[in-house]
Write an enzyme that holds these catalytic residues in place. Structure first.
Site, PDB file in Angstrom:
ATOM      1  N   CYS A  86       0.807  -1.212   0.000  1.00  0.00           N
ATOM      2  CA  CYS A  86       0.000   0.000   0.000  1.00  0.00           C
ATOM      3  C   CYS A  86       0.845   1.270   0.000  1.00  0.00           C
ATOM      4  O   CYS A  86       0.320   2.361  -0.202  1.00  0.00           O
ATOM      5  CB  CYS A  86      -0.932   0.020   1.199  1.00  0.00           C
ATOM      6  SG  CYS A  86      -1.830  -1.520   1.445  1.00  0.00           S
ATOM      7  N   HIS A 335      -9.112   3.599  -1.603  1.00  0.00           N
ATOM      8  CA  HIS A 335      -7.774   3.038  -1.441  1.00  0.00           C
ATOM      9  C   HIS A 335      -7.421   2.096  -2.603  1.00  0.00           C
ATOM     10  O   HIS A 335      -7.347   0.885  -2.419  1.00  0.00           O
ATOM     11  CB  HIS A 335      -7.691   2.305  -0.097  1.00  0.00           C
ATOM     12  CG  HIS A 335      -6.344   1.765   0.232  1.00  0.00           C
ATOM     13  ND1 HIS A 335      -5.167   2.288  -0.261  1.00  0.00           N
ATOM     14  CD2 HIS A 335      -5.969   0.709   1.030  1.00  0.00           C
ATOM     15  CE1 HIS A 335      -4.150   1.600   0.204  1.00  0.00           C
ATOM     16  NE2 HIS A 335      -4.604   0.635   0.987  1.00  0.00           N
TER      17      HIS A 335
END
Length: 389
Positions: A86, A335
């Protein structure tokens, strides 16, 4: 060492786009980033490109950077894929900063892209899980919600952090994201709704968890010599920090902090010659509500154990002493793994230039982005200032 300026930055919408591909989303983000440059900059002026992506679903794992940059009109440009879970977008930004500082490039592109909504929930959880510790976490059945739930439970037990304090993160970020036209979840929620959400991994519920999203982002960086030809409203990257830590949560000495966040922040602050007190606003990695509270403490915005009272004080609201996640954060904006860190940079770029529209905050001179990989295995932190050096 060359000064580094962001001369253009933009993102695609974040959300679910079955009609789009990872190539088309990135091309959209790059086109908008080029349009955001005040002066005339052609895509052929880009010397280096760094693309952050996990490659969710296994799509084009090999040569993924050339595959998207070529489609976006950068055929022949040096292109490198950056995979750091991420934190891939923030890590791509770090590489672009370094390429300009080293004099290897006059103009560098930091990009990110991910498609996450075209698979079943089980497959998506698998691809998210590959960024966790494989043998003792993922293979044992632990999800990222489960990992962050352990962190939340530990923080609540050690410091008395409350359910309402966790939920205040969601309420604030949804309120901000409702004003962001690029956000995935553009709705507000009440504290009552956020407290009473369906349990996902106790003590975390649905409102504590960010969505999985499709999206892309692009930031165009330049040396001062080039930036002076392109803009009178510059944004300078003054600090760049990057750190790694143990991938498995069980390997760390504490469940209530992320050591890599602390290390990356220290490097970025030292690089920029500032301290946490000098940061006016921040975009932090709130994949789960507890992650935002941990960020407050790890970045030095408040002391360990005080994050719950810090958010309750209103300090991180748009009119507070240090607004956090004016974009809506991962919780509301979305996200798309590889694009998340670049999306943070886009928001800081807009805020410092006074171009954030309805969510524009007043009096901002210095911003920060904080991008976390996995549960803290890698972290990128960058500091930005408006104006020339």
């Amino acid at each position: 060492m060359q000064d580094v300026y962001v001369v253009g930055a933009a993102q695609s919408d974040f959300g679910a786009f079955p009609e789009e591909s990872y190539r088309s989303l990135f091309a959209t983000a790059l086109e908008h980033a080029l349009d955001s440059v005040d002066g005339q900059l052609d895509r052929t002026d880009i010397d280096e490109a760094f693309l952050g992506t996990l490659g969710v679903g296994g799509r084009q794992l090999g040569l993924s950077a050339p595959s998207v940059t070529e489609y976006a009109g950068l055929d022949g440009t040096s292109a490198t894929r950056i995979e750091n879970a991420c934190a891939a977008g923030g890590s791509a930004l770090r590489q672009a900063v370094q390429s300009i500082r080293a004099g290897m490039a006059d103009v560098a592109l930091a990009g990110g892209v991910e498609i996450m909504t075209d698979m079943s929930g089980d497959r998506t959880r698998y691809w998210l899980g590959v960024s966790g510790e494989t043998e003792w976490e993922r293979m044992a059945g632990t999800t990222f919600a489960g990992v962050y739930a352990q962190m939340a439970d530990a923080h609540m037990g050690e410091y008395g952090t409350t359910r309402e304090q966790l939920s205040t993160v969601a309420v604030k970020n949804h309120r901000n994201g409702a004003k962001n036209p690029h956000a995935h979840l553009r709705f507000e929620c009440s504290l009552e709704d956020a407290v009473d959400g369906t349990v996902v991994a106790d003590p975390l519920n649905l409102y504590d968890c960010c969505p999985t999203s499709d999206g892309a982002g692009a930031a165009i960086l330049a040396s001062r010599e080039v930036a002076e030809e392109l803009t009178d409203n510059p944004v300078r990257i003054t600090g760049s920090g990057h750190a790694s830590s143990r991938v498995g949560l069980f390997q760390r000495p504490s469940l209530t902090s992320i050591p890599a966040s602390q290390s990356a922040a220290k490097e970025a602050y030292d690089d920029a010659d500032v301290s946490a007190e000098d940061v006016d606003f921040a975009e932090v990695h709130d994949c789960f509500s507890i992650a935002e509270l941990l960020a407050y403490e790890d970045l030095g915005f408040c002391a360990p154990g005080e994050a719950g009272t810090y958010i309750e004080s209103g300090a991180t609201e748009p009119d507070g002493e240090r607004p956090v996640n004016l974009s809506g954060g991962l919780k509301s904006k979305g996200h798309p793994i590889g694009a998340t860190g670049i999306g943070q940079a886009v928001e800081v770029f807009k805020q410092l230039r006074g171009e954030a529209g309805e969510r524009q905050a007043d009096g901002l001179e210095r911003g920060l982005t904080h991008n976390v990989g996995g549960s803290g295995g890698a972290v990128a932190v960058h500091v930005y200032e408006g104006g020339w050096a």
